[in-house]
Design an enzyme around this catalytic site. Structure first.
Site, PDB file in Angstrom:
ATOM      1  N   GLY A 171       0.899  -1.392  -0.125  1.00 40.60           N
ATOM      2  CA  GLY A 171       0.264   0.099  -0.024  1.00 40.60           C
ATOM      3  C   GLY A 171       0.903   1.109   0.062  1.00 40.60           C
ATOM      4  O   GLY A 171       2.110   1.080  -0.402  1.00 40.60           O
ATOM      5  N   GLY A 172       0.337   2.253   0.605  1.00 43.00           N
ATOM      6  CA  GLY A 172       1.138   3.608   0.615  1.00 43.00           C
ATOM      7  C   GLY A 172       2.405   3.378   1.363  1.00 43.00           C
ATOM      8  O   GLY A 172       3.199   4.389   1.200  1.00 43.00           O
ATOM      9  N   GLY A 406      25.447  12.049 -28.536  1.00 47.75           N
ATOM     10  CA  GLY A 406      24.834  12.484 -27.314  1.00 47.75           C
ATOM     11  C   GLY A 406      25.271  11.852 -26.095  1.00 47.75           C
ATOM     12  O   GLY A 406      25.576  12.509 -25.041  1.00 47.75           O
ATOM     13  N   ALA A 407      25.833  10.395 -25.994  1.00 45.63           N
ATOM     14  CA  ALA A 407      25.996   9.787 -24.996  1.00 45.63           C
ATOM     15  C   ALA A 407      27.507  10.343 -24.564  1.00 45.63           C
ATOM     16  O   ALA A 407      27.816  10.399 -23.443  1.00 45.63           O
ATOM     17  CB  ALA A 407      25.945   8.388 -25.297  1.00 45.63           C
TER      18      ALA A 407
HETATM   19  C1  HXC Z   1      -4.261  -4.140  11.791  1.00 45.58           C
HETATM   20  C2  HXC Z   1      -3.063  -6.149  11.275  1.00 45.58           C
HETATM   21  C3  HXC Z   1      -2.864  -5.587   9.900  1.00 45.58           C
HETATM   22  C4  HXC Z   1      -3.440  -4.171   9.540  1.00 45.58           C
HETATM   23  C5  HXC Z   1      -1.994  -7.309   9.732  1.00 45.58           C
HETATM   24  N1  HXC Z   1      -2.529  -7.499  11.064  1.00 45.58           N
HETATM   25  N2  HXC Z   1      -2.315  -6.201   9.265  1.00 45.58           N
HETATM   26  N3  HXC Z   1      -3.731  -5.387  12.146  1.00 45.58           N
HETATM   27  N4  HXC Z   1      -4.155  -3.664  10.579  1.00 45.58           N
HETATM   28  N5  HXC Z   1      -3.042  -3.542   8.650  1.00 45.58           N
HETATM   29  C6  HXC Z   1      -2.559  -8.308  12.092  1.00 45.58           C
HETATM   30  C7  HXC Z   1      -3.475  -9.639  12.066  1.00 45.58           C
HETATM   31  O1  HXC Z   1      -4.624  -9.320  12.399  1.00 45.58           O
HETATM   32  C8  HXC Z   1      -2.628 -10.760  13.129  1.00 45.58           C
HETATM   33  O2  HXC Z   1      -3.220 -10.312  14.161  1.00 45.58           O
HETATM   34  C9  HXC Z   1      -1.332 -10.165  12.694  1.00 45.58           C
HETATM   35  O3  HXC Z   1      -1.269  -8.869  12.317  1.00 45.58           O
HETATM   36  C10 HXC Z   1      -0.579 -10.827  11.937  1.00 45.58           C
HETATM   37  O4  HXC Z   1      -1.168 -10.930  10.762  1.00 45.58           O
HETATM   38  P1  HXC Z   1      -1.560 -12.320   9.776  1.00 45.58           P
HETATM   39  O5  HXC Z   1      -2.513 -12.085   8.605  1.00 45.58           O
HETATM   40  O6  HXC Z   1      -1.803 -13.358  10.864  1.00 45.58           O
HETATM   41  O7  HXC Z   1       0.013 -12.538   9.218  1.00 45.58           O
HETATM   42  P2  HXC Z   1       0.363 -13.137   7.850  1.00 45.58           P
HETATM   43  O8  HXC Z   1      -0.490 -14.639   7.597  1.00 45.58           O
HETATM   44  O9  HXC Z   1       1.784 -13.370   7.860  1.00 45.58           O
HETATM   45  O10 HXC Z   1      -0.024 -12.098   6.719  1.00 45.58           O
HETATM   46  C11 HXC Z   1       0.536 -10.799   6.811  1.00 45.58           C
HETATM   47  C12 HXC Z   1      -0.122  -9.777   5.999  1.00 45.58           C
HETATM   48  C13 HXC Z   1      -1.631  -9.785   6.219  1.00 45.58           C
HETATM   49  C14 HXC Z   1       0.040 -10.363   4.579  1.00 45.58           C
HETATM   50  C15 HXC Z   1       0.608  -8.624   5.971  1.00 45.58           C
HETATM   51  O11 HXC Z   1      -1.750  -9.567   7.482  1.00 45.58           O
HETATM   52  C16 HXC Z   1      -2.346  -8.781   5.565  1.00 45.58           C
HETATM   53  O12 HXC Z   1      -2.882  -8.967   4.477  1.00 45.58           O
HETATM   54  N6  HXC Z   1      -2.620  -7.655   6.393  1.00 45.58           N
HETATM   55  C17 HXC Z   1      -3.605  -6.501   5.791  1.00 45.58           C
HETATM   56  C18 HXC Z   1      -2.609  -5.611   4.682  1.00 45.58           C
HETATM   57  C19 HXC Z   1      -3.509  -4.498   4.369  1.00 45.58           C
HETATM   58  O13 HXC Z   1      -4.252  -4.707   3.519  1.00 45.58           O
HETATM   59  N7  HXC Z   1      -3.059  -3.471   4.941  1.00 45.58           N
HETATM   60  C20 HXC Z   1      -3.478  -2.126   4.256  1.00 45.58           C
HETATM   61  C21 HXC Z   1      -2.817  -1.752   3.315  1.00 45.58           C
HETATM   62  S1  HXC Z   1      -3.128  -0.162   2.878  1.00 45.58           S
HETATM   63  P3  HXC Z   1      -3.281 -11.503  15.172  1.00 45.58           P
HETATM   64  O14 HXC Z   1      -3.867 -10.846  16.623  1.00 45.58           O
HETATM   65  O15 HXC Z   1      -3.754 -12.636  14.511  1.00 45.58           O
HETATM   66  O16 HXC Z   1      -1.702 -11.827  15.486  1.00 45.58           O
HETATM   67  C22 HXC Z   1      -2.209   0.839   3.551  1.00 45.58           C
HETATM   68  C23 HXC Z   1      -2.262   2.185   3.334  1.00 45.58           C
HETATM   69  C24 HXC Z   1      -1.221   3.076   3.762  1.00 45.58           C
HETATM   70  O17 HXC Z   1      -1.411   0.337   4.215  1.00 45.58           O
HETATM   71  C25 HXC Z   1      -1.191   4.316   3.166  1.00 45.58           C
HETATM   72  C26 HXC Z   1      -0.390   5.182   3.610  1.00 45.58           C
HETATM   73  C27 HXC Z   1      -0.039   6.400   2.620  1.00 45.58           C
END
Ligand code: HXC
Length: 519
Positions: A171-172, A406-407
């Protein structure tokens, strides 16, 4: 509570904080072949030098029952320590706490060390391992990211910023590493993308794996987002330490000088015959680089990306130097969009941090064709020209063989304020190669010849005539565009002497808010 008990409480709280999200999650981090945030910092810094900050910070979110789940330090470990005795500031996202997802308070912790690094004039190293924005927090997390981005931007060109990607970075969130000077990714476990495979599938229908979308191979080899690809975290951490040894602490300092036992006047006889007689045959430019730098040590950057140009750090008589070199071994060393961008960014880094630049030239020109034109070779080539022309650090150029069109101008020529421009006797400095030139100049005469033997003879004669005039460095030297034609085996000595003479160089660009480099 008695004072002794208060001290014991503190010790207990520290133990609790050091466990992050708990032993179970630490176990699953290890099971994936990953280290924890604190283990990473311990490996990175000099033994016992880490001073942790904000260990007792917790998140402030009351959504989705999060108020019942708090971890000391939240999802990031921050602080400072030393690398080879020099202070650095660090942050490492802790995947065991809500997947290292960024909360408002995590952003505040990260910004605090970034602000301190700026105040102290010291590098910042960020270790990324995070699920992105903490979903339960909503917009405060996004604001936190933007606070970090702004600091990345203001610190750019002031202190070195290095990003290690040791887990997810999606993501961001990817934009913080992208704003820093160097990004490195592990072959396993790390990935970077703006939108993940599921969203890609739903929006475009494309079926693609995480690795193929944003793994280390992709970013180190295809996109160029990552400067380094490492086998594992240990290798990545050693690499960061090594990289920092070539860099100053900030833009007002010089890189450390490492004493060397490599003689400055070491002759390398093999260089006198390294360039093949046939100008169409390749050779490995890295052999030249290794032969002339201190102890053959060269830290290559972007090794897998745009391999037709080589960039990296080495030392000459102990002084850290950036090297840019065309690579005849890959695509004949031609300049294309990727090679131009790669080298431009490197030259700008060196210039921002007072690191002299050595340019080794063997370039047949810009890559022709609609593919390159449509991709904007004009603007990408202009980036490299801009970077060299704007740079005020000492610039030494050695033309090894081809330097066409040019290079020739782009590759740190005299008129782009090259300080010392040397050439080997094997240099060919001209508007274009003989075949192309004869085609243009003698096209009509060639077309009029009907006998194939006569035609071939005529072309050969013209090519010989052209090569005698231009396939050498002496026309350029007669105008003073080349300061001297040097014996190849003596290159190390001449380069070192040139940089020695440039140690007191002072050159200031006209005052302006900032330049408008063609982006
Ligand atoms: C809150 C989160 C989280 C999130 C993971 N966790 N991502 N909690 N916010 N974004 C938590 C899970 O609930 C879990 O909690 C623990 O972290 C570990 O995650 P798992 O899924 O069990 O781990 P894994 O299987 O290794 O997968 C990792 C992962 C997946 C691929 C990163 O967690 C995932 O897809 N997360 C969401 C990613 C996402 O869409 N993020 C937002 C992106 S947009 P527990 O309690 O079970 O341990 C963004 C915008 C930013 O970030 C913009 C900036 C400008």
């Amino acid at each position: 509570m008695e004072n002794q008990q208060k001290v014991k409480n503190l010790i207990d709280l520290r133990v609790q904080a050091k466990l992050g999200g708990g032993e179970k999650r630490i176990g699953s981090q290890h099971a994936k072949g990953k280290f924890t945030a604190r283990e990473r910092i311990d490996m990175l810094l000099d033994d016992g030098s880490f001073e942790e900050l904000d260990m007792f910070v917790t998140h402030r979110c009351n959504n989705f029952g999060l108020e019942k789940e708090k971890y000391l330090g939240d999802g990031v470990v921050t602080g400072h320590g030393t690398i080879d005795g020099r202070i650095v500031f660090v942050y490492a996202q802790d995947f065991t706490v809500f997947g290292g997802s960024l909360s408002e308070t995590m952003a505040i912790k990260i910004c605090k060390v970034m602000d301190m690094a700026m105040k102290m004039g010291a590098p910042v190293i960020g270790i990324n391992d995070s699920g992105g924005a903490r979903i339960q927090e909503g917009v405060t997390s996004l604001a936190g990211y933007a606070e970090i981005f702004e600091r990345n931007i203001l610190a750019s060109g002031v202190i070195p910023q290095i990003s290690a990607i040791f887990g997810p970075c999606a993501g961001g969130a990817v934009y913080s590493p992208a704003l820093t000077d160097f990004v490195l990714m592990t072959e396993q476990n790390s990935y970077m993308f703006v939108t993940g495979p599921k969203v890609v599938k739903s929006v475009t229908g494309e079926d693609i794996s995480t690795e193929d979308l944003g793994g280390a191979d992709v970013h180190a080899g295809k996109s160029g987002v990552s400067h380094f690809k490492v086998v594992n975290e240990e290798e990545g951490i050693l690499l960061i330490r090594k990289l920092l040894s070539y860099l100053p602490q900030n833009n007002l300092e010089d890189a450390p000088i490492l004493s060397t036992n490599d003689a400055i006047d070491r002759l390398e006889d093999n260089l006198n015959s390294i360039v093949p007689d046939n100008p169409n045959l390749p050779y490995d430019m890295k052999n030249i680089i290794h032969s002339i730098v201190d102890n053959a040590e060269f830290l290559e950057i972007h090794r897998h990306y745009a391999r037709n140009i080589i960039v990296g750090f080495a030392r000459f008589d102990g002084i850290s130097t950036g090297i840019v070199a065309n690579q005849p071994n890959f695509l004949a060393g031609v300049l294309d969009c990727d090679a131009s961008r790669k080298a431009a960014r490197f030259v700008r880094f060196c210039d921002a941090f007072n690191i002299p630049v050595l340019t080794l030239v063997d370039v047949p020109g810009f890559l022709p064709g609609s593919g390159q034109e449509y991709s904007g070779i004009i603007v990408h080539g202009a980036k490299l020209m801009f970077a060299y022309g704007e740079a005020t650090v000492p610039k030494v150029t050695v033309t090894i063989r081809k330097s066409y069109g040019g290079a020739h101008d782009v590759m740190s020529c005299k008129q782009l304020r090259g300080d010392f421009n040397y050439a080997w006797p094997t240099a060919e400095i001209a508007v274009m190669g003989a075949a192309g030139a004869i085609e243009v100049l003698e096209g009509r005469a060639i077309g009029a010849l009907t006998d194939p033997d006569e035609k071939a003879k005529f072309i050969t004669e013209k090519v010989i005539e052209y090569n005698e005039k231009f396939a050498n460095p002496y026309q350029a030297a007669s105008y003073g565009y080349i300061d001297d034609v040097i014996e190849p085996r003596n290159t190390r000595f001449r380069v070192i002497r040139a940089f020695q003479a440039l140690q007191s160089k002072k050159l200031v660009n006209p005052m302006k808010k900032h330049s408008n480099i063609p982006l």
